[in-house]
Design a protein around this motif. Structure first.
Motif, PDB file in Angstrom:
ATOM      1  N   ASP A   1      17.633   3.311  -3.554  1.00 59.37           N
ATOM      2  CA  ASP A   1      16.689   2.274  -3.137  1.00 59.37           C
ATOM      3  C   ASP A   1      16.510   2.246  -1.623  1.00 59.37           C
TER       4      ASP A   1
ATOM      5  N   PHE B   1      14.362   5.228  -0.783  1.00 63.16           N
ATOM      6  CA  PHE B   1      12.996   5.078  -1.282  1.00 63.16           C
ATOM      7  C   PHE B   1      12.208   4.078  -0.447  1.00 63.16           C
ATOM      8  N   ILE B   2      12.811   2.958  -0.096  1.00 63.00           N
ATOM      9  CA  ILE B   2      12.122   1.956   0.720  1.00 63.00           C
ATOM     10  C   ILE B   2      11.787   2.528   2.094  1.00 63.00           C
TER      11      ILE B   2
ATOM     12  N   SER C   1       8.891   5.046   1.639  1.00 65.99           N
ATOM     13  CA  SER C   1       7.632   4.420   1.241  1.00 65.99           C
ATOM     14  C   SER C   1       7.000   3.695   2.432  1.00 65.99           C
ATOM     15  N   GLU C   2       7.800   3.146   3.343  1.00 71.75           N
ATOM     16  CA  GLU C   2       7.267   2.520   4.547  1.00 71.75           C
ATOM     17  C   GLU C   2       6.884   3.553   5.603  1.00 71.75           C
TER      18      GLU C   2
ATOM     19  N   ASN D   1       3.075   4.333   5.935  1.00 68.07           N
ATOM     20  CA  ASN D   1       2.206   3.239   6.363  1.00 68.07           C
ATOM     21  C   ASN D   1       2.242   3.143   7.884  1.00 68.07           C
TER      22      ASN D   1
END
Length: 97
Positions: free
Chosen positions: A30, A33-34, A37-38, A41
């Motif tokens: 996690d 992944f976080i 994923s950020e 952006n």
């Protein structure tokens, strides 16, 4: 009945570290992944969750180490390990001339 309870307790001794290792793996996953994923952006600067990641590493290492050690000592007791992992026996005394 006593044998059944003792076997149940022995299974719990293996299930609890296994669950601990699974939860640790999920915390590591996690956190990574976080972060990734950020990362895509542009509006958000990615922050890595170090506390969650290190807690996950610690939990995974403790759980996997306990299970690995249990398997190693069980195999050592049953003589399934390589000669370099067997218990060392003291040398017999030299005969006096």
């Amino acid at each position: 009945m006593k044998l059944l309870i003792s076997r149940f307790i022995a299974i719990l001794f293996l299930v609890v570290p296994g669950v601990l290792a699974c939860i640790g793996f999920l915390k590591i996953k996690d956190a990574l992944f976080i972060y990734f994923s950020e990362f895509g952006n542009d509006a958000v600067t990615p922050n890595f969750q170090w506390l969650s990641f290190l807690l996950g590493v610690l939990m995974f290492a403790a759980g996997a180490g306990f299970i690995g050690g249990w398997i190693f000592f069980r195999d050592r007791k049953r003589n399934y390990v390589a000669p370099r992992f067997k218990e060392k026996r003291p040398r017999p005394p030299k005969p006096q001339a």
